[in-house]
Design an enzyme around this catalytic site. Structure first.
Site, short mmCIF file in Angstrom:
data_model
loop_
_atom_site.label_atom_id
_atom_site.label_comp_id
_atom_site.label_asym_id
_atom_site.label_seq_id
_atom_site.Cartn_x
_atom_site.Cartn_y
_atom_site.Cartn_z
N THR A 196 -7.26 2.33 -4.07
CA THR A 196 -6.87 3.29 -5.23
C THR A 196 -5.87 2.36 -6.26
O THR A 196 -5.98 2.36 -7.48
CB THR A 196 -6.36 4.44 -4.64
OG1 THR A 196 -7.36 5.22 -3.85
CG2 THR A 196 -5.78 5.31 -5.77
N ASP A 240 0.88 -1.16 -0.02
CA ASP A 240 0.04 0.10 -0.01
C ASP A 240 0.91 1.38 -0.03
O ASP A 240 2.15 1.03 0.22
CB ASP A 240 -0.87 0.09 1.27
CG ASP A 240 -2.08 1.05 1.17
OD1 ASP A 240 -2.04 1.96 0.11
OD2 ASP A 240 -2.91 1.16 2.24
N SER A 241 0.57 2.47 -0.12
CA SER A 241 0.99 3.58 -0.19
C SER A 241 1.53 3.85 1.44
O SER A 241 2.42 4.37 1.70
CB SER A 241 0.34 4.83 -0.55
OG SER A 241 -0.97 4.87 0.24
N CYS A 281 -4.86 -1.72 -0.92
CA CYS A 281 -5.21 -0.45 -1.13
C CYS A 281 -6.36 -0.48 -2.37
O CYS A 281 -5.97 -1.17 -3.53
CB CYS A 281 -3.87 0.27 -1.67
SG CYS A 281 -4.30 1.85 -2.33
N CYS A 320 -11.76 2.57 1.16
CA CYS A 320 -10.29 2.89 1.26
C CYS A 320 -9.92 2.20 2.59
O CYS A 320 -10.50 2.16 3.53
CB CYS A 320 -10.02 4.28 1.36
SG CYS A 320 -8.26 4.78 1.80
N THR A 321 -8.85 1.34 2.51
CA THR A 321 -8.23 0.37 3.50
C THR A 321 -7.99 1.29 4.89
O THR A 321 -8.06 0.95 5.72
CB THR A 321 -7.27 -0.33 3.07
OG1 THR A 321 -6.22 0.49 2.56
CG2 THR A 321 -7.77 -1.26 2.07
N HIS A 322 -7.70 2.44 4.59
CA HIS A 322 -7.24 3.39 5.72
C HIS A 322 -8.50 3.57 6.52
O HIS A 322 -8.28 3.89 7.67
CB HIS A 322 -6.90 4.75 5.09
CG HIS A 322 -5.26 4.85 4.93
ND1 HIS A 322 -4.93 4.41 3.56
CD2 HIS A 322 -4.15 5.25 5.53
CE1 HIS A 322 -3.50 4.55 3.60
NE2 HIS A 322 -3.01 5.11 4.80
#
Length: 256
Positions: free
Chosen positions: A67, A2-3, A65, A172-174
């Site tokens: 995105t 992920d980012s 992620c 969004c996983t966040h």
């Protein structure tokens, strides 16, 4: 991969299913956030992060992620499969629509604007009302564990969410790391409890299926943890330990 620390949700889900798994977390602090990037730039960053993980010879790669899945999954699969199965993270629109009530999809602006998400809505939502809610700054606030910024971003997205919504897709996983704060912001007095749909559990289960492995939550917790930060070996960001999922992983031994 992920980012940033959005991958904690899926990683913790894998750890709960298989505490004996050796885990490699590949993050991109040098390039985070990915959401504002062009699809081409985002794909290049995602491929670089994936290749850093692939160098550790994993059995599978989870794209933790939404995105990155929306924009880079074909490129990642072309680069790594069939040698390394690549499991993407798709917004849980299908189960949300199956509930029958109006639902909202909270996602980054990049995911919200994508033909991919629109296609999922057209494919699975049918006659159910779906509202796309772009959550400006929420992923970044969660990444930094900035409490005030999280509250502000959640409140702004809640204001865009219709009052009759019965279900929210965490696209969004966040967002899965602050799920209960989202529930509290969207829940309306006098209405049934709000249903939240994340992706972490389904993604972890799919990874095991792709590998032909069974869940073994009682396995001896001997799995190791390797953290890669834009390709460099490091440790979990301090902000990760703000969340239950990060604390679950903290006790893992480093890979030898």
């Amino acid at each position: 991969m992920d980012s940033g620390i959005g991958l904690l949700a899926a990683t913790a889900a894998v750890r709960r299913l298989r505490p004996d798994a050796d885990l490699v977390l590949s993050l991109d602090p040098d390039g985070m956030p990915w959401g504002p990037r062009t699809p081409e730039d985002l794909t290049a960053r995602a491929v670089a992060v994936a290749e850093a993980a692939a160098a550790r010879r994993p059995d599978a790669l989870i794209v933790g992620c939404n995105t990155a899945t929306v924009h880079a999954l074909p490129a990642l699969r072309a680069r790594l499969e069939p040698g390394i199965p690549v499991i993407g993270t798709v917004p849980a629109i299908k189960p949300a629509a199956a509930g029958g009530g109006p639902f909202a999809i909270w996602a980054t602006p990049a995911t919200t604007a994508s033909p991919y998400q629109r296609g999922l809505i057209e494919q699975f939502a049918g006659g159910v009302t779906a509202t796309e809610v772009p959550c400006h700054g929420l992923a970044e606030a969660v990444e930094q564990a900035d409490e005030d910024a999280i509250d502000a971003a959640v409140a702004a997205a809640a204001a865009l969410t219709p009052d009759d919504v019965t279900t929210v897709v965490l696209g969004c996983t966040h967002y899965e790391l602050v799920a209960e704060r989202i529930r509290a912001a969207v829940q309306r007095p006098g209405r049934p409890p709000l249903v939240l749909h994340g992706s972490a559990g389904a993604v972890a289960a799919q990874a095991l299926r792709r590998l032909g492995e069974l869940p073994a939550p009682e396995a001896d917790p001997e799995g190791t943890l390797t953290v890669l930060l834009s390709g460099r070996e490091g440790t979990l960001p301090e902000a990760a330990l703000t969340y239950e999922e990060g604390r679950l992983l903290r006790a893992a031994a480093p890979a030898r």
